[in-house]
Motif scaffolding. Structure first.
Motif, PDB file in Angstrom:
ATOM      1  N   TYR A  85       0.734  -0.956   0.070  1.00 49.35           N
ATOM      2  CA  TYR A  85      -0.042   0.001  -0.162  1.00 49.35           C
ATOM      3  C   TYR A  85       1.119   1.395  -0.018  1.00 49.35           C
ATOM      4  O   TYR A  85       1.879   1.307   0.720  1.00 49.35           O
ATOM      5  CB  TYR A  85      -0.963  -0.572   1.385  1.00 49.35           C
ATOM      6  CG  TYR A  85      -1.817  -0.930   1.244  1.00 49.35           C
ATOM      7  CD1 TYR A  85      -3.134  -1.137   0.982  1.00 49.35           C
ATOM      8  CD2 TYR A  85      -1.604  -2.322   1.825  1.00 49.35           C
ATOM      9  CE1 TYR A  85      -4.223  -2.122   0.784  1.00 49.35           C
ATOM     10  CE2 TYR A  85      -2.111  -3.065   2.011  1.00 49.35           C
ATOM     11  CZ  TYR A  85      -3.716  -3.136   1.252  1.00 49.35           C
ATOM     12  OH  TYR A  85      -4.887  -4.463   1.115  1.00 49.35           O
ATOM     13  N   TYR A  87       1.176   5.530   0.195  1.00 53.34           N
ATOM     14  CA  TYR A  87       0.916   6.393   0.831  1.00 53.34           C
ATOM     15  C   TYR A  87       1.525   7.785   0.969  1.00 53.34           C
ATOM     16  O   TYR A  87       2.541   7.391   1.105  1.00 53.34           O
ATOM     17  CB  TYR A  87       0.475   6.270   3.000  1.00 53.34           C
ATOM     18  CG  TYR A  87      -0.730   5.230   2.947  1.00 53.34           C
ATOM     19  CD1 TYR A  87      -1.988   5.752   2.671  1.00 53.34           C
ATOM     20  CD2 TYR A  87      -0.375   3.902   2.718  1.00 53.34           C
ATOM     21  CE1 TYR A  87      -3.528   4.941   3.519  1.00 53.34           C
ATOM     22  CE2 TYR A  87      -1.345   2.611   3.210  1.00 53.34           C
ATOM     23  CZ  TYR A  87      -1.775   3.108   3.670  1.00 53.34           C
ATOM     24  OH  TYR A  87      -3.410   2.168   3.735  1.00 53.34           O
ATOM     25  N   ASN A 108      -5.727  11.488  10.020  1.00 57.43           N
ATOM     26  CA  ASN A 108      -7.060  10.236  10.817  1.00 57.43           C
ATOM     27  C   ASN A 108      -5.798   8.986   9.975  1.00 57.43           C
ATOM     28  O   ASN A 108      -4.936   9.046   8.707  1.00 57.43           O
ATOM     29  CB  ASN A 108      -7.370  10.032   9.859  1.00 57.43           C
ATOM     30  CG  ASN A 108      -8.767  11.202  10.512  1.00 57.43           C
ATOM     31  OD1 ASN A 108      -8.728  11.458  11.220  1.00 57.43           O
ATOM     32  ND2 ASN A 108      -9.374  11.809   9.246  1.00 57.43           N
ATOM     33  N   THR A 109      -5.491   7.951  11.037  1.00 55.74           N
ATOM     34  CA  THR A 109      -3.975   6.947  10.951  1.00 55.74           C
ATOM     35  C   THR A 109      -4.922   5.587  10.527  1.00 55.74           C
ATOM     36  O   THR A 109      -5.728   5.226  10.670  1.00 55.74           O
ATOM     37  CB  THR A 109      -4.184   6.524  12.644  1.00 55.74           C
ATOM     38  OG1 THR A 109      -3.776   7.662  13.183  1.00 55.74           O
ATOM     39  CG2 THR A 109      -2.826   5.164  12.293  1.00 55.74           C
ATOM     40  N   PRO A 110      -4.270   5.157   9.116  1.00 54.95           N
ATOM     41  CA  PRO A 110      -4.963   4.782   8.089  1.00 54.95           C
ATOM     42  C   PRO A 110      -4.995   3.586   9.334  1.00 54.95           C
ATOM     43  O   PRO A 110      -3.960   3.396  10.344  1.00 54.95           O
ATOM     44  CB  PRO A 110      -3.697   3.990   7.545  1.00 54.95           C
ATOM     45  CG  PRO A 110      -3.104   5.832   7.389  1.00 54.95           C
ATOM     46  CD  PRO A 110      -3.189   6.216   8.993  1.00 54.95           C
ATOM     47  N   GLU A 111      -5.962   2.354   8.925  1.00 53.80           N
ATOM     48  CA  GLU A 111      -6.478   1.109   9.758  1.00 53.80           C
ATOM     49  C   GLU A 111      -4.889  -0.144   9.537  1.00 53.80           C
ATOM     50  O   GLU A 111      -5.054  -0.865  11.258  1.00 53.80           O
ATOM     51  CB  GLU A 111      -7.245  -0.191   9.406  1.00 53.80           C
ATOM     52  CG  GLU A 111      -7.551  -1.698  10.104  1.00 53.80           C
ATOM     53  CD  GLU A 111      -8.966  -1.622   9.977  1.00 53.80           C
ATOM     54  OE1 GLU A 111      -9.234  -2.650  10.051  1.00 53.80           O
ATOM     55  OE2 GLU A 111     -10.285  -0.991   8.327  1.00 53.80           O
ATOM     56  N   LEU A 112      -4.140  -0.355   8.961  1.00 56.65           N
ATOM     57  CA  LEU A 112      -2.748  -0.709   8.506  1.00 56.65           C
ATOM     58  C   LEU A 112      -2.054  -0.523  10.345  1.00 56.65           C
ATOM     59  O   LEU A 112      -1.556  -1.616  10.944  1.00 56.65           O
ATOM     60  CB  LEU A 112      -1.796  -0.338   7.594  1.00 56.65           C
ATOM     61  CG  LEU A 112      -1.015  -0.761   7.165  1.00 56.65           C
ATOM     62  CD1 LEU A 112      -1.270  -2.415   6.502  1.00 56.65           C
ATOM     63  CD2 LEU A 112      -0.133  -1.067   5.691  1.00 56.65           C
ATOM     64  N   TRP A 113      -1.711   0.483  10.710  1.00 52.52           N
ATOM     65  CA  TRP A 113      -0.682   0.971  11.622  1.00 52.52           C
ATOM     66  C   TRP A 113      -1.229   1.154  12.559  1.00 52.52           C
ATOM     67  O   TRP A 113      -1.305   1.678  13.950  1.00 52.52           O
ATOM     68  CB  TRP A 113       0.701   1.189  11.145  1.00 52.52           C
ATOM     69  CG  TRP A 113      -0.051   2.849  10.904  1.00 52.52           C
ATOM     70  CD1 TRP A 113      -0.212   4.068  11.058  1.00 52.52           C
ATOM     71  CD2 TRP A 113       0.229   3.244   9.002  1.00 52.52           C
ATOM     72  NE1 TRP A 113       0.036   4.870  10.200  1.00 52.52           N
ATOM     73  CE2 TRP A 113       0.057   4.340   8.985  1.00 52.52           C
ATOM     74  CE3 TRP A 113       0.379   2.278   7.966  1.00 52.52           C
ATOM     75  CZ2 TRP A 113      -0.167   5.172   8.223  1.00 52.52           C
ATOM     76  CZ3 TRP A 113       0.164   3.040   6.775  1.00 52.52           C
ATOM     77  CH2 TRP A 113       0.542   4.603   6.678  1.00 52.52           C
ATOM     78  N   GLN A 114      -2.511   1.352  12.923  1.00 56.27           N
ATOM     79  CA  GLN A 114      -3.723   2.359  13.813  1.00 56.27           C
ATOM     80  C   GLN A 114      -3.490   0.854  15.134  1.00 56.27           C
ATOM     81  O   GLN A 114      -2.932  -0.265  14.910  1.00 56.27           O
ATOM     82  CB  GLN A 114      -5.035   2.511  13.564  1.00 56.27           C
ATOM     83  CG  GLN A 114      -6.363   2.916  14.603  1.00 56.27           C
ATOM     84  CD  GLN A 114      -8.094   3.088  13.774  1.00 56.27           C
ATOM     85  OE1 GLN A 114      -8.069   2.055  13.523  1.00 56.27           O
ATOM     86  NE2 GLN A 114      -7.764   4.244  13.688  1.00 56.27           N
ATOM     87  N   GLY A 115      -3.043   2.044  16.428  1.00 57.15           N
ATOM     88  CA  GLY A 115      -2.621   1.033  17.245  1.00 57.15           C
ATOM     89  C   GLY A 115      -1.411   1.148  17.896  1.00 57.15           C
ATOM     90  O   GLY A 115      -0.832   0.692  18.451  1.00 57.15           O
ATOM     91  N   GLN A 116      -1.180   1.223  16.853  1.00 59.32           N
ATOM     92  CA  GLN A 116       0.883   1.093  16.569  1.00 59.32           C
ATOM     93  C   GLN A 116       1.893   1.863  16.351  1.00 59.32           C
ATOM     94  O   GLN A 116       2.960   1.986  16.726  1.00 59.32           O
ATOM     95  CB  GLN A 116       1.530   0.073  15.321  1.00 59.32           C
ATOM     96  CG  GLN A 116       0.389  -1.219  15.808  1.00 59.32           C
ATOM     97  CD  GLN A 116       1.016  -3.053  14.748  1.00 59.32           C
ATOM     98  OE1 GLN A 116       2.153  -3.480  14.787  1.00 59.32           O
ATOM     99  NE2 GLN A 116      -0.198  -3.234  13.211  1.00 59.32           N
TER     100      GLN A 116
END
Length: 227
Positions: A85, A87, A108-116
């Protein structure tokens, strides 16, 4: 060759390039997320050795261009890692219409690295053109080419440019860049958000390294916004 910054988590590699006849550094960052997935920030020149190094670390999942400054090698990465992907900032997507990007970088953080990974921008318009990330695991702040400073490992040409921009050993935002921030309240909010992040080290896409007390150094680069 990749240099390990945080064991089995973060690596970087510096590549010299020439601008106006002066030598500068561009730095690529590699972060290993969960499930052995790799994120590359500010990709440098791609070659077979680099591909082998990356394959030994994990699976390349995302390639991030946090600024419109460094994009010369994106086409090679796009061809070599078609399943990854891509970005980029709004400004770079508008510039590189020859490439298909999977997402626009924003607050807005992409789901791919959200929470990391944490991410935001410190620009004062609606389309961020330089993104900042934080990896809580390695306690490292990753910035693009927002700030400048003279550090011993930097090429002479970059040191000269930094002096011209009004900075010496302390990291600073060049004066011409300061003038672009019209909405200081919004800028202050961005800096305050970043100051809540868990980091004490810093790596930048233009070659800066801070191994301790990075939060203090980062704040000092923007003290003028709080006057």
């Amino acid at each position: 060759m990749l240099i390990e910054w945080e064991a089995d988590r973060v690596w970087y590699e510096d590549m010299p390039y020439h601008k106006f006849g002066l030598t500068h550094l561009q730095r690529m960052i590699v972060i290993k997320l969960e499930d052995e997935q790799l994120v590359v920030i500010s990709p440098i020149e791609l070659n077979t050795q680099k591909q082998l190094e990356l394959s030994n670390l994990g699976t390349l999942k995302a390639i991030i261009s946090p600024t419109s400054t460094y994009h010369q090698y994106l086409s090679d990465w796009w061809l070599a890692y078609s399943e990854a992907y891509f970005y980029a900032t709004h400004a770079l997507i508008e510039k590189r219409t020859d490439l298909n990007f999977d997402g626009v970088l924003s607050n807005n953080t992409p789901e791919l690295w959200q929470g990391q990974l944490l991410q935001t921008s410190i620009v004062s318009d609606d389309h961020p053109n330089k993104m900042i990330f934080c990896d809580p695991t390695s306690r490292t702040l990753f910035i693009s080419d927002n700030l400048v400073a003279i550090q011993p490992h930097l090429p002479l040409g970059q040191k000269i440019t930094t002096l011209i921009q009004g900075s010496k050993n302390e990291i600073k935002l060049p004066y011409l860049e300061r003038r672009k921030f019209k909405n200081k309240a919004r800028l202050r909010a961005s800096i305050q958000e970043i100051m809540t992040w868990p980091f004490d080290r810093l790596l930048s896409s233009n070659g800066l390294v801070i191994e301790k007390n990075a939060k203090d150094a980062f704040y000092q680069a923007f003290w003028w916004a709080f006057q």
